[in-house]
Design a protein around this motif. Structure first.
Motif, PDB file in Angstrom:
ATOM      1  N   ASN A 361       0.800  -1.235   0.000  1.00 50.28           N
ATOM      2  CA  ASN A 361       0.000   0.000   0.000  1.00 50.28           C
ATOM      3  C   ASN A 361       0.833   1.286   0.000  1.00 50.28           C
ATOM      4  N   LEU A 362       2.140   1.137  -0.205  1.00 51.21           N
ATOM      5  CA  LEU A 362       3.015   2.306  -0.316  1.00 51.21           C
ATOM      6  C   LEU A 362       3.387   2.473  -1.793  1.00 51.21           C
ATOM      7  N   PHE A 363       3.113   3.662  -2.327  1.00 54.78           N
ATOM      8  CA  PHE A 363       3.361   3.937  -3.744  1.00 54.78           C
ATOM      9  C   PHE A 363       4.382   5.066  -3.870  1.00 54.78           C
ATOM     10  N   PHE A 364       5.214   5.007  -4.915  1.00 54.36           N
ATOM     11  CA  PHE A 364       6.161   6.091  -5.208  1.00 54.36           C
ATOM     12  C   PHE A 364       5.822   6.658  -6.588  1.00 54.36           C
ATOM     13  N   ALA A 365       5.900   7.975  -6.730  1.00 56.28           N
ATOM     14  CA  ALA A 365       5.654   8.562  -8.062  1.00 56.28           C
ATOM     15  C   ALA A 365       6.453   9.845  -8.245  1.00 56.28           C
ATOM     16  N   GLY A 366       6.948  10.054  -9.461  1.00 49.94           N
ATOM     17  CA  GLY A 366       7.617  11.309  -9.806  1.00 49.94           C
ATOM     18  C   GLY A 366       9.126  11.210  -9.711  1.00 49.94           C
ATOM     19  N   GLN A 367       9.733  12.357  -9.442  1.00 49.27           N
ATOM     20  CA  GLN A 367      11.193  12.464  -9.434  1.00 49.27           C
ATOM     21  C   GLN A 367      11.835  11.500  -8.425  1.00 49.27           C
ATOM     22  N   ILE A 368      11.104  11.120  -7.392  1.00 48.73           N
ATOM     23  CA  ILE A 368      11.610  10.160  -6.401  1.00 48.73           C
ATOM     24  C   ILE A 368      11.970   8.828  -7.074  1.00 48.73           C
ATOM     25  N   ASN A 369      11.378   8.554  -8.249  1.00 46.03           N
ATOM     26  CA  ASN A 369      11.656   7.311  -8.985  1.00 46.03           C
ATOM     27  C   ASN A 369      12.776   7.480 -10.007  1.00 46.03           C
ATOM     28  N   GLY A 370      13.470   8.613  -9.971  1.00 40.43           N
ATOM     29  CA  GLY A 370      14.607   8.790 -10.876  1.00 40.43           C
ATOM     30  C   GLY A 370      14.234   9.399 -12.205  1.00 40.43           C
ATOM     31  N   THR A 371      13.046   9.978 -12.314  1.00 43.74           N
ATOM     32  CA  THR A 371      12.696  10.635 -13.579  1.00 43.74           C
ATOM     33  C   THR A 371      12.994  12.124 -13.478  1.00 43.74           C
ATOM     34  N   THR A 372      12.889  12.803 -14.607  1.00 42.28           N
ATOM     35  CA  THR A 372      13.001  14.252 -14.613  1.00 42.28           C
ATOM     36  C   THR A 372      11.860  14.787 -15.470  1.00 42.28           C
ATOM     37  N   GLY A 373      11.315  15.919 -15.108  1.00 49.16           N
ATOM     38  CA  GLY A 373      10.261  16.526 -15.920  1.00 49.16           C
ATOM     39  C   GLY A 373       8.902  16.478 -15.265  1.00 49.16           C
ATOM     40  N   TYR A 374       8.141  17.546 -15.510  1.00 45.06           N
ATOM     41  CA  TYR A 374       6.800  17.655 -14.919  1.00 45.06           C
ATOM     42  C   TYR A 374       5.865  16.582 -15.475  1.00 45.06           C
ATOM     43  N   GLU A 375       5.974  16.337 -16.785  1.00 44.09           N
ATOM     44  CA  GLU A 375       5.020  15.436 -17.454  1.00 44.09           C
ATOM     45  C   GLU A 375       5.238  14.001 -16.985  1.00 44.09           C
ATOM     46  N   GLU A 376       6.521  13.610 -16.894  1.00 48.08           N
ATOM     47  CA  GLU A 376       6.846  12.267 -16.420  1.00 48.08           C
ATOM     48  C   GLU A 376       6.322  12.101 -14.989  1.00 48.08           C
ATOM     49  N   ALA A 377       6.516  13.150 -14.173  1.00 46.12           N
ATOM     50  CA  ALA A 377       6.069  13.088 -12.780  1.00 46.12           C
ATOM     51  C   ALA A 377       4.542  13.019 -12.709  1.00 46.12           C
ATOM     52  N   ALA A 378       3.888  13.909 -13.449  1.00 44.75           N
ATOM     53  CA  ALA A 378       2.422  13.979 -13.378  1.00 44.75           C
ATOM     54  C   ALA A 378       1.789  12.651 -13.777  1.00 44.75           C
ATOM     55  N   SER A 379       2.326  12.024 -14.823  1.00 46.82           N
ATOM     56  CA  SER A 379       1.704  10.785 -15.294  1.00 46.82           C
ATOM     57  C   SER A 379       1.881   9.666 -14.273  1.00 46.82           C
ATOM     58  N   GLN A 380       3.036   9.615 -13.641  1.00 49.92           N
ATOM     59  CA  GLN A 380       3.222   8.586 -12.605  1.00 49.92           C
ATOM     60  C   GLN A 380       2.292   8.839 -11.423  1.00 49.92           C
ATOM     61  N   GLY A 381       2.172  10.118 -11.044  1.00 52.08           N
ATOM     62  CA  GLY A 381       1.286  10.448  -9.925  1.00 52.08           C
ATOM     63  C   GLY A 381      -0.133  10.021 -10.235  1.00 52.08           C
ATOM     64  N   PHE A 382      -0.545  10.287 -11.456  1.00 54.10           N
ATOM     65  CA  PHE A 382      -1.906   9.943 -11.879  1.00 54.10           C
ATOM     66  C   PHE A 382      -2.143   8.428 -11.727  1.00 54.10           C
ATOM     67  N   ILE A 383      -1.193   7.646 -12.215  1.00 47.79           N
ATOM     68  CA  ILE A 383      -1.358   6.175 -12.156  1.00 47.79           C
ATOM     69  C   ILE A 383      -1.257   5.682 -10.706  1.00 47.79           C
ATOM     70  N   ALA A 384      -0.330   6.267  -9.939  1.00 49.24           N
ATOM     71  CA  ALA A 384      -0.193   5.846  -8.531  1.00 49.24           C
ATOM     72  C   ALA A 384      -1.460   6.189  -7.760  1.00 49.24           C
ATOM     73  N   GLY A 385      -2.041   7.362  -8.033  1.00 49.69           N
ATOM     74  CA  GLY A 385      -3.277   7.760  -7.347  1.00 49.69           C
ATOM     75  C   GLY A 385      -4.408   6.786  -7.667  1.00 49.69           C
ATOM     76  N   ILE A 386      -4.510   6.413  -8.929  1.00 55.68           N
ATOM     77  CA  ILE A 386      -5.556   5.455  -9.329  1.00 55.68           C
ATOM     78  C   ILE A 386      -5.328   4.120  -8.615  1.00 55.68           C
TER      79      ILE A 386
END
Ligand code: FAD
Length: 620
Positions: A361-386
């Protein structure tokens, strides 16, 4: 003070905002905890959204009911469709945005989203019971309980800011670093690493001489990210282009001995495709000049972003070099550029839902996963939230396929291959990019979002109507002929061979030189039909006509590969029992725990012969 939440989101950057909105829109009660509520959805670096491959991601988020596209549209200073001269798979929307308004609109959107509560504080640790996260503990010692937690800490974890020889703790300029979480997570068994990124100085636009630069205006008929009816700003602002020169380079070199990059003070790896100006001069010594994009930061500010001049050299060196750039002779600096080093967690520690493998039940999303960029972060957040919402409701997980979205490519790359340097999206990372276009993100993804409950029946009906309408245009071109006598002078003027017999409209339109707007001029019935549809539908039909055979071939490849993707592997499969696997493959498979044979085949070190061994055992 706090009830037990369904989902707690830590961090309100691009990942956190999309995560909170998605989980809340699905019906979860959400608490969004962030260190500073004034910097919700702050654009840390470039005030821009989209661009090559990233624009496609924003369209995908929008097609699924996320907010990034809507907010980017509302706050647009300038819109450009990049790569319009190339094939449609390369067309990439990009906006220059008003930095302040972007953050303001995001906060407003979240405040208007039922089920989202806010709390401003630093989360110092997680509350864990039986390898499951049950909440968070803040710096004030407040314990808040939640059934799932999404961590989206961005560049803040043990962040260190560098300007020349000076360095100090910070998550972004003017903001404190976040401490405690990395230490707890590594104690729990997570592996952590260090990365770095940098940003250019900001300039007082009143001090620039724009007559010495090239103007760069947006598109005459600006497009948009969102498939919804967002009202776009009426005007656009101009950007400018100028160049560095050898004097600028020589001045910058004077600062190299104080550069944290070259003296080894920065250990983390930086984004290869977004290098600092000192890195560019060092790596491409033969280049006499580098392009600089001079970009406004907003409607109501004179602040200018110097795109292409990211640097962590001493501030006096930055200033001296800047004043040697044409148009910048009298430049006044508002803020110096800087580099930041921060902790990240190699994303191979996640499953394809972005849930960690170690802690449920612990999810990671965005730059914490080693990505860079708002779009990469936003899309991961979206999927993690779902997926956080789905998990706490015992509902099915959402795993995006590589063949249906850039988001799927991004997450699969991260989880399956990991990344040792900041990962950014490119069209070349997507093997099926011909199918993953910005024009069809709604067709590809809105049905998935509708099934989840993220978009309404009405919105899906609009997508279905777009498909039906564009198909009707294509069908018309296959039935309706064009008279040789009417078409030939047009064809000659377009530089393509004349017809020697009457043919169907489709056949003429398949020629690369001939556009739908050209051919409607010689067929009044076609013109009448097109007049009944909007521009987006007409464009969709044209793409279908021109690339039909390519799409068919690509779909065949996808279908063939899908067989591997459909062969699922139990996450607890014991690879130790397969003695014929190579040692490297066994180790990697045990670490990654691929969900399908397709995913297993993409792990580096897993060879085709290892896959054959696996295939035999899975089929048993
Ligand atoms: P962020 O936007 O960093 O947001 C993190 C959020 O988490 C913040 O709101 C913060 O307050 C909050 N937070 C962190 N820890 C805690 C905690 N413990 N408790 C509560 N709240 C917490 N991207 C590019 O594509 N190109 C570039 O050139 C580029 N340069 C950059 C330069 C700099 C200096 C910085 C800082 C970033 C740069 N980026 C660049 C990266 C871009 O800003 C990020 O990719 C993007 O913002 C990541 O989004 P995120 O949501 O993961 O994190």
């Amino acid at each position: 003070m706090f009830k037990e939440y369904d989902v707690i989101v830590v961090g309100a950057g691009h990942a956190g905002c999309e995560a909170a909105a998605a989980a809340a829109n699905l019906g979860s009660s959400v608490l969004l905890i962030t260190m500073n509520m004034e910097t919700i959805a702050q654009m840390s670096c470039n005030p821009a959204m989209g661009g090559v491959a990233k624009g496609q991601i924003v369209r995908e988020i929008d097609a699924m009911g996320g907010y990034s596209g809507i907010i980017a549209d509302k706050t647009t200073l300038q819109f450009r469709m990049l790569n319009k001269s190339k094939g449609p798979a390369m067309w990439s929307p990009r906006t220059q945005n008003d930095r302040k308004r972007f953050a303001e609109e995001w906060r407003l959107a979240l405040e208007r989203t039922p089920n989202v509560d806010f709390w401003q504080e630093m989360v110092g640790s997680l509350l864990i019971k039986n390898n499951t996260v049950v909440g968070v503990k803040t710096a004030l010692g407040v314990e808040i309980y939640g059934k799932a937690v999404v961590l989206t800490n961005g560049t803040f974890l043990n962040g260190i800011i560098h300007v020349g020889e000076k360095k100090f703790g910070g998550g972004r300029t003017g903001e404190k670093a976040a401490t405690g979480l990395t230490e707890q997570l590594t104690e729990l068994g997570f592996e952590a690493g260090r990365m770095k990124t940098g940003t250019p100085p900001r300039i007082d636009g009143r001090s620039l001489d724009y007559t010495r630069m090239e103007e760069q205006w947006g598109d005459e008929n600006p497009g948009r990210f969102s498939y919804t009816n967002v009202t776009l700003p009426k005007d656009q602002r101009c950007c400018w282009i100028t160049y560095t020169n050898e004097n600028v380079h020589e001045t910058l070199k004077e600062g190299f001995e104080k550069s944290p990059m070259f003296t080894g003070r920065i250990k983390g790896l930086g984004p290869r495709y977004c290098p600092s100006i000192e890195d560019k001069i060092n790596r491409f010594a033969e280049r006499e000049r580098h392009q600089i994009f001079v970009e406004p930061e907003g409607w109501n500010t004179c602040e200018i972003y110097v795109n292409g001049f990211s640097t962590s050299l001493p501030e006096d060196v930055q200033y001296k070099a800047l004043t040697q750039i044409p148009g910048f002779e009298n430049a006044k600096m508002f803020r110096p550029g800087y580099a930041i080093e921060y902790d990240y967690f190699p994303p191979t520690q996640l499953s394809l839902t972005l849930e960690t493998k170690l802690i449920s039940n612990l999810f990671f999303a965005g730059q914490i996963n080693g990505t860079t960029g708002y779009e990469e972060a936003a899309s991961q957040g979206f999927i993690a939230g779902i997926n956080a919402h789905q998990k706490v409701n015992d509902a099915h997980e959402l795993i995006m396929k590589r063949s249906e979205s850039y988001i799927g490519v991004l997450i699969d790359d991260l989880v399956t291959k990991g990344t040792e340097e900041p990962y950014r999206m490119f069209t070349s990372r997507a093997e099926h990019r011909l199918l993953l276009r910005q024009d069809n993100a709604d067709i590809r993804l809105s049905p998935i979002a509708h099934k989840l409950g993220l978009i309404s029946d009405e919105r899906l009906a609009i997508v279905n109507q777009k498909i039906a309408n564009s198909d009707a245009i294509v069908a018309f071109t296959k039935e309706q002929g064009v008279q040789m006598s009417e078409a030939n002078s047009l064809l000659e003027s377009l530089g393509t061979a004349p017809l020697n017999q009457n043919v169907k409209l489709f056949s003429v339109l398949s020629r690369p030189q001939v556009g739908i707007e050209d051919i409607r001029k010689v067929s009044s019935s076609f013109d009448q039909l097109l007049n009944t549809f909007d521009q987006e539908t007409v464009e969709q039909a044209e793409i279908k006509i021109k690339y039909e055979s390519y799409f068919e071939k690509e779909n065949e490849i996808v279908n063939k590969m899908q067989k591997m993707e459909d062969k699922s592997i139990n996450p607890d499969f014991d690879y130790n029992q397969l003695v014929s696997l190579s040692k490297e493959a066994r180790e990697k498979l045990l670490k990654i725990k691929p969900r399908t044979l397709g995913q297993a085949s993409r792990i580096s070190g897993v060879s085709p012969s290892d896959i054959s061994v696996l295939m035999v055992h899975i089929s048993k």
